[in-house]
Structure formats: structure tokens, C-alpha cells
Scaffold this motif. Structure first.
Motif, PDB file in Angstrom:
ATOM      1  N   CYS A 247      41.137  37.755  35.086  1.00 18.90           N
ATOM      2  CA  CYS A 247      42.333  38.548  35.037  1.00 18.90           C
ATOM      3  C   CYS A 247      43.550  37.820  34.847  1.00 18.90           C
ATOM      4  O   CYS A 247      44.444  38.290  34.199  1.00 18.90           O
ATOM      5  CB  CYS A 247      42.481  39.201  36.346  1.00 18.90           C
ATOM      6  N   CYS A 274      43.992  46.829  40.973  1.00 13.08           N
ATOM      7  CA  CYS A 274      42.915  46.784  40.083  1.00 13.08           C
ATOM      8  C   CYS A 274      42.977  47.827  38.884  1.00 13.08           C
ATOM      9  O   CYS A 274      42.922  47.784  37.748  1.00 13.08           O
ATOM     10  CB  CYS A 274      41.491  46.780  40.529  1.00 13.08           C
ATOM     11  N   HIS A 278      43.127  48.040  34.953  1.00  8.94           N
ATOM     12  CA  HIS A 278      41.892  48.514  34.578  1.00  8.94           C
ATOM     13  C   HIS A 278      41.748  50.033  34.750  1.00  8.94           C
ATOM     14  O   HIS A 278      40.877  50.410  35.488  1.00  8.94           O
ATOM     15  CB  HIS A 278      40.706  47.733  35.243  1.00  8.94           C
TER      16      HIS A 278
END
Ligand code: HEC
Ligand code: HEC
Ligand code: HEC
Ligand code: HEC
Ligand code: HEC
Ligand code: HEC
Ligand code: HEC
Length: 470
Positions: A247, A274, A278
């Protein structure tokens, strides 16, 4: 900016009137509670590293003596270690409370001690990560003012800079807001305490203690990691681990500690974080971190469990080699920094780098002296260390030994006396002095040392050998 440079640290209490919500939320976090005076410790009885201990009336009792438990380090989120104070000198006690196991055990690094170990000096660096407005006494290894720090835990100003000018006129004198700094300076605010790597080496003439939020950490020190990387977790490895993640590698400066952590409330913002990057990920209903940031054992805090900040696809169990070649993680890895880092890790590669180091300042000379096989050359190096830093304990003790071997006991004695002012628990200096001082003085020296370390076999047997009569 000039105003900021002149500002002084005034303490978190001063921020409360105008930032009450932040203040009250922050006061509950582990960081805010990471140190303080030890009070009402529950009585206990246990064995650690083969030694029997009892805790009663805020004292640690062991076979042969006891010691007061004066200050604590660690909020108890993971555990709590203890410090005893004697005439302003601080020593770490050999037992720690581990919150996850709900039990007492040996402090990290004390697991293999044959004797109850009572003389580990608490240096300023330890307190600088766990307490605020720390007051080390110059010219000593582990002596502090009373109290040793003016504020418990990590204070507001450790992340926002000194506030004396801001409280007088907030609009004219803004505080540092980490989130608005450039990424390098922003990250430094957390890294000052959350990064150690394999070794961190101060640049010539620079001191960690002088770092202020808004500065670049690489101006103060070089941080080394092992080239192969290491998968085992240390309590201060969050920064390196995150840097190694896919990441961080792909998202770069957009991702930092503050993406998932709210430093004021300790709220875990990771799930929205996250999903923010994503958006189309699988398992949207589950906590991503259960699979992708698993918790595993830390190597340097026994029984501790830590979250893997390398955000792996799959958890891995394979063990890693410990020390490959060092590589700078932050700052410049010149010969001096590399030499000092290898020396700190006890690695043979130190000598070569140190011999080429520029400048050859006292930290370099000290390491070279220890590695130097020729005693005369070593003594010269110690002498030059002491010209720059008259209170360097190892130089004082070792140069004293060299002079004593040449029969220059008066000078040797003076150096050992000075060593004991920097830290009264330097056993070698005490024992050496008893070889050259009259029995009466030697008895006093030993008694004083035994008050700190009542289980020292060497000091006890030396005391027994001294002639009884005055
Ligand atoms: C007298 C009231 C007062 C006190 C005391 C005070 N502040 Fe502030 N603070 C303010 C005001 C008002 C602002 C908003 C200033 C602005 O935006 O111009 C502010 C803004 C801030 C900011 C945001 C800066 C930014 O650029 O986003 C931080 C951080 C901050 N204060 C920290 C502190 C800390 C730490 C202390 C204690 C050392 C403190 N303040 C004490 C009134 C105060
Ligand atoms: C002055 C040193 C210092 C600074 C600066 C600092 N930390 Fe910490 N941090 C600590 C210490 C010490 C602990 C361990 C507290 C304890 O449990 O005793 C800690 C603990 C934490 C924890 C774990 C809390 C828990 O629940 O156990 C998080 C998350 C954290 N810090 C994030 C940050 C972030 C984000 C920053 C930068 C914005 C930061 N820290 C800056 C010293 C610091
Ligand atoms: C470079 C900064 C740094 C230094 C130096 C340092 N620590 Fe820490 N320590 C930390 C951080 C950061 C954490 C929190 C790690 C976490 O929560 O994963 C921590 C965690 C701890 C904990 C567990 C606290 C808890 O309940 O979460 C204890 C106990 C502790 N340290 C003791 C010490 C002692 C004693 C010393 C000095 C001899 C020391 N540390 C030196 C940064 C440091
Ligand atoms: C561990 C580091 C750390 C500590 C300690 C800390 N802060 Fe902050 N603070 C931050 C960071 C990081 C931000 C920026 C948050 C963001 O915008 O993502 C911030 C933002 C702020 C702001 C402006 C935005 C807001 O949230 O209101 C104020 C005001 C502030 N802090 C005050 C304080 C005060 C008062 C204390 C002590 C009670 C304190 N901070 C302790 C790291 C810290
Ligand atoms: C700032 C944006 C950002 C955040 C926040 C973020 N990621 Fe990522 N992550 C990326 C990017 C970019 C990649 C590389 C491209 C990709 O695989 O999508 C990546 C890659 C990954 C990978 C693939 C790892 C590999 O080894 O290939 C996993 C798994 C992952 N992220 C999980 C997470 C989880 C879980 C969180 C929250 C804890 C998270 N990410 C937070 C940006 C982010
Ligand atoms: C992608 C999200 C994410 C980022 C970025 C992140 N953390 Fe964390 N961190 C977590 C999660 C999730 C936990 C576990 C929280 C829990 O279990 O309550 C955690 C826990 C911690 C802890 C507590 C000890 C442990 O290991 O469980 C510390 C200390 C910490 N983080 C420090 C940092 C620091 C310093 C940074 C910046 C270098 C950082 N974190 C960046 C998600 C993140
Ligand atoms: C039940 C465990 C589990 C949960 C929960 C989970 N993941 Fe995963 N994830 C995995 C595994 C296992 C892989 C590797 C899949 C593979 O290699 O085929 C993976 C792969 C990934 C990848 C890499 C995809 C790729 O094609 O390389 C990303 C990104 C990712 N996960 C993000 C997330 C995010 C974001 C969340 C939370 C919304 C999440 N995951 C929740 C187990 C999980």
C-alpha cells in the motif's frame, strides 16, 4: 517562524481552556498515560527468570533485599515496567507487568540474567519516548531533576511544538499541525518515537532531545535497517513495516500513520481507510485487518503481541535471518554512521567503517578505543574522548584501569570517582577503587553501592575480605 523558534514548552494543562474536547479525549489514550509516579501497586508474589519476587507497599522484594518502585513506564495497554530512584539516579527494575498475560515476568532483556539485575541505568532516551519535559542532569548517565520529568506520558507539545507563544496569541502564533507539514516532516513527528530500526545514530553534534515538531528527523540521526528486512516485529517497528507494505509503496505520501490512527482518541480509522483506497475490495462486510494486519509476537517485549504493519496478502510464519548488511532507512549512511551502528550491534564490520569515519569525533573515538588492541593507543583515544566529553563513563573507567596498571593510582582513582558521579552503580569503578583506597573508605564505597545493588556477589565478597579493624 522566529517566534516559534523562541517558544518554550509549557505543558498540556495550558491547552485545556481552549481545546477542551481534544484534551479530554487525549487524556484517555495510552500515549498520554505512558509514564508517571507509581502508586498503589497491587501486592503480588511470583517467579521471573528463576528468581522469586514479592511486591508489597510499592517495593519489589527479592532474596537479599528490596527496592522501591518509584515510577512506571508503559500505560498497561501492553505492559508496565518500573523504575527506582536513588539520589536522583534512575534504574530500571527487572520485572514487568504484562497486560495480555495478566502476569508479572522478567523485563525485556532480563530473561537470561543469573542474578537479580538492579543496575540497568535509565538514560534520558528512554524517558524521552515515554514522558515529556524530561530533566536529565548534564554530565551524568542517569541522573535527573526532582521530578525527573515535568509531564507524564506524551504531551500535546511533543507533536505540536512548544506552545508558550501560541497561548498568548493563537492567531499570530500558530502551532505545528502535523497533517499540514510536508510528508517528510509530518512523518517525523511520529517517527521520533515509533522508529528505531536496527540502530539509530545521532549525527555529529546533534541530539534527539533537540528535535522539534516541524523539523526533519534525518537532520538529527541516521536510522538503519537490515538489508534483508526482518519479519519479526519490534515494538518500535511500525514505521519500517508500513514503509515495506504494498500500500505504502504504491500510494506513497498519501498514506501515513494518521490515515488509520487518530492520535487524540486512539480511534481505529483503518476500515474506512482501507475502503477509501480499495473501494471494490472483497469482504466489504468484514474487518480487513483481521486477515491483512494480523497480530503476532514482538521480539523485544516478551509476551507482547503486535499488529503487522506490512499489510501482507497472507500471513507468513517463516523466520528471517537477523542481521544482514545495514542499509539506511532514513538519513545518510556515511562511514561514521555505519561504523557506529555496527559497533552498537556488536558486529565486526564496525572497525573498518570507523577507521574511515569523518569526523573522528568522540563517539567514534570511544568505539575505536574499545576495539583497539594496543593499550597505549586505546588510552590516547580515551583521553581525547574525555577532552570532548569529560563525563563519558566507559572512557573514565577504562582509562582509569590503564593508568592504574602503570602505577598511576592517584589519577586512576580520580577518574573512577568521576565515573561514579555520572552513575553510582558502575560496579567496576567501585571494585577498582577498593583496590587502591584504605579499608575504611573502601567499606563506605561498598556499602553505598550495595544499597543500590544488595545482591552483588563481587561487592559482598570484597566487603567480607576487608580487614575488620579500623
Ligand atoms: C487561548 C486559547 C488557546 C490556548 C490556551 C491554546 N490554543 Fe491552540 N488554538 C487556539 C485557537 C483560537 C486556534 C485556531 C487558530 C487559527 O486557526 O488561527 C488554535 C489552533 C490550534 C491548533 C491547530 C493549528 C493548525 O494550523 O491547524 C493546534 C494544533 C493547537 N491550537 C494546539 C494547541 C496546543 C498544543 C496548546 C497548548 C500548548 C494550545 N493549542 C493552546 C486557541 C488556543
Ligand atoms: C514522544 C513520543 C511519541 C510520539 C511523538 C508519538 N508516539 Fe505514539 N506512542 C508512544 C508511546 C511511548 C506509546 C506506548 C504508550 C503506552 O502504552 O505506554 C505509543 C503508542 C501509540 C499507539 C498505540 C496505542 C494503543 O492503543 O496501544 C498508536 C496507535 C500511536 N502511538 C500512534 C502515534 C501516531 C500516529 C503518532 C504521530 C502523529 C505518534 N504515535 C507519536 C510515543 C509516541
Ligand atoms: C524510540 C522510542 C522509545 C524508547 C527509547 C523506549 N520506548 Fe518503550 N515504547 C515505545 C513505543 C512507541 C511503544 C509502544 C509500542 C506499541 O504500542 O506497539 C513502547 C512500549 C513500551 C512498553 C509497553 C507499553 C504498553 O503498555 O503499551 C513498555 C513497558 C516500554 N515501552 C518500556 C520502555 C522502557 C523502560 C524504556 C527505556 C529503558 C523504553 N521503553 C524505551 C517507544 C520507546
Ligand atoms: C501523538 C501526536 C499528537 C498529540 C500528543 C496531540 N496531537 Fe493534536 N494533532 C495531531 C495530529 C496528527 C493532528 C492532525 C490531525 C488531522 O488533521 O488528521 C492534530 C490536530 C490537532 C488540532 C487541530 C485539529 C483538531 O483536531 O482540532 C488541535 C487543536 C490539536 N491537535 C490539539 C492538541 C492538544 C490540545 C493536544 C494535547 C491534549 C494534542 N493535540 C495532542 C497529533 C497529536
Ligand atoms: C492510501 C491508499 C491505501 C490505503 C489507505 C490502503 N491501501 Fe492497500 N494498497 C494501496 C495500493 C495503491 C496498493 C497497490 C495496488 C493494489 O494492489 O490495489 C495496495 C495494495 C494492497 C494489497 C495487496 C498487497 C500485495 O502484497 O500485493 C493488500 C492486501 C491491501 N492493499 C490491503 C489493504 C488493507 C487491508 C488496508 C487497510 C488496513 C489498505 N490496504 C489500506 C493503497 C492503499
Ligand atoms: C493502514 C492502516 C494503518 C496505518 C497506516 C498505520 N496503522 Fe498502526 N495500527 C493499525 C491497526 C489496524 C492496528 C491494530 C489496532 C487494534 O487492534 O485495535 C494498529 C496498531 C498500532 C499500534 C499498537 C500496537 C500494535 O502493533 O498493535 C501502534 C503503536 C501503531 N499502530 C503505530 C502506527 C504508526 C507509528 C504508524 C505510522 C508509521 C501506523 N501505526 C500506521 C492500522 C494502521
Ligand atoms: C477472511 C480474510 C480476508 C478478509 C476479511 C479480507 N481479505 Fe483481502 N485478501 C485475503 C486473501 C487470503 C488474499 C489473497 C488472495 C489471493 O492471493 O488470491 C487477499 C487479497 C487482497 C488484496 C489483493 C488483491 C489482489 O488481487 O492481489 C487486496 C487489495 C485486499 N485483499 C483488500 C482487502 C480489503 C480492503 C479488505 C476489507 C474490506 C479485505 N481485503 C478483507 C483475505 C482477506
Amino acid at each position: 517562524m522566529l517566534l516559534l523558534a523562541a517558544a518554550a514548552f509549557i505543558g498540556s494543562q495550558q491547552c485545556r481552556p481552549c481545546h477542551e474536547t481534544v484534551f479530554d479525549a487525549y487524556a484517555k489514550t495510552p500515549m498520554a498515560q505512558s509514564s508517571g509516579r507509581a502508586e498503589s501497586i497491587a501486592p503480588a508474589s511470583f517467579t521471573a527468570a528463576g528468581h522469586r519476587y514479592q511486591i508489597a507497599n510499592n517495593r519489589l522484594i527479592f532474596d537479599g533485599g528490596s527496592a522501591p518502585m518509584d515510577y512506571f513506564i508503559g500505560s498497561n495497554a501492553a505492559g508496565r515496567s518500573f523504575i527506582r530512584e536513588r539520589e536522583g539516579y534512575l534504574f530500571e527494575l527487572p520485572v514487568t507487568w504484562y497486560a495480555q498475560k495478566q502476569s508479572w515476568d522478567a523485563s525485556p532483556g532480563y530473561e537470561d540474567h543469573k542474578d537479580v539485575h538492579l543496575t540497568r541505568a535509565v538514560e534520558a532516551s528512554c524517558l524521552q519516548c515515554h514522558a515529556s519535559r524530561v530533566r536529565p542532569v548534564l554530565g551524568t548517565q542517569n541522573r535527573f531533576g526532582n521530578p525527573p520529568f515535568l509531564e507524564n506520558g506524551v504531551a500535546c507539545e511533543r507533536c505540536h511544538g512548544p506552545g508558550s507563544e501560541h497561548v498568548k496569541d493563537p492567531s499570530k502564533s500558530p502551532m505545528v499541525n502535523p497533517a499540514r507539514l510536508d510528508p517528510e516532516r509530518r512523518d517525523a513527528v511520529c517517527s521520533q518515537c515509533h522508529l528505531t530500526g536496527e540502530a539509530r545514530i545521532e549525527r555529529p553534534g546533534r541530539k534527539f532531545a533537540e528535535y522539534r515538531p516541524g523539523d526533519r528527523l534525518s537532520d538529527y540521526a541516521t536510522y538503519f535497517v537490515s538489508k534483508m528486512g526482518r519479519r519479526d516485529l519490534k515494538v518500535t517497528s511500525h514505521v519500517e513495516k508500513l514503509a515495506a507494505s504494498a500500500c505504502k509503496t504504491a500510494a506513497g505520501d498519501a498514506l501515513w500513520c494518521g490515515t488509520c490512527h487518530d492520535p487524540h482518541s486512539n480511534a481505529d480509522k483503518s476500515q474506512p481507510a482501507c475502503l477509501g483506497c480499495h473501494a471494490t475490495a472483497h469482504h466489504q462486510q468484514d474487518r480487513c485487518v483481521t486477515c491483512h494486519m494480523p497480530r503476532s509476537q514482538a521480539v523485544d517485549a516478551n509476551h507482547g503481541v503486535m499488529t503487522d504493519h506490512s499489510i501482507p496478502k497472507k500471513p507468513s510464519r517463516e523466520s528471517q535471518p537477523t542481521l544482514e548488511s545495514l542499509t539506511p532507512f532514513l538519513g545518510s549512511g556515511d562511514d561514521r554512521a555505519l561504523g557506529l551502528a555496527y559497533a552498537e550491534l556488536g558486529d565486526k564490520r564496525a572497525a573498518e567503517y570507523l577507521s574511515r569515519a569523518v569526523p573522528q569525533d568522540w563517539p567514534v573515538q570511544l568505539r575505536l578505543a574499545v576495539l583497539q588492541p594496543d593499550p597505549v593507543r586505546a588510552a590516547q583515544l580515551y583521553e581525547s574522548v574525555l577532552r570532548a566529553n569529560p563525563y563519558e563513563p566507559a572512557a573514565l573507567v577504562n582509562l582509569g584501569t590503564h593508568l592504574a596498571r602503570q602505577g598511576r593510582t592517584l589519577e586512576a582513582g580520580r577518574l573512577w570517582d568521576r565515573a561514579l558521579l555520572t552513575n553510582p552503580a558502575l560496579e567496576e569503578a567501585v571494585l577498582n577503587l577498593t583496590q587502591i583506597r584504605p579499608p575504611k573508605d573502601s567499606r563506605l564505597l561498598l556499602q553505598k553501592y550495595l544499597e543500590i545493588n544488595p545482591v552483588s556477589r563481587k561487592a559482598l565478597s570484597r566487603l567480607a575480605e576487608l580487614p575488620k579493624s579500623q
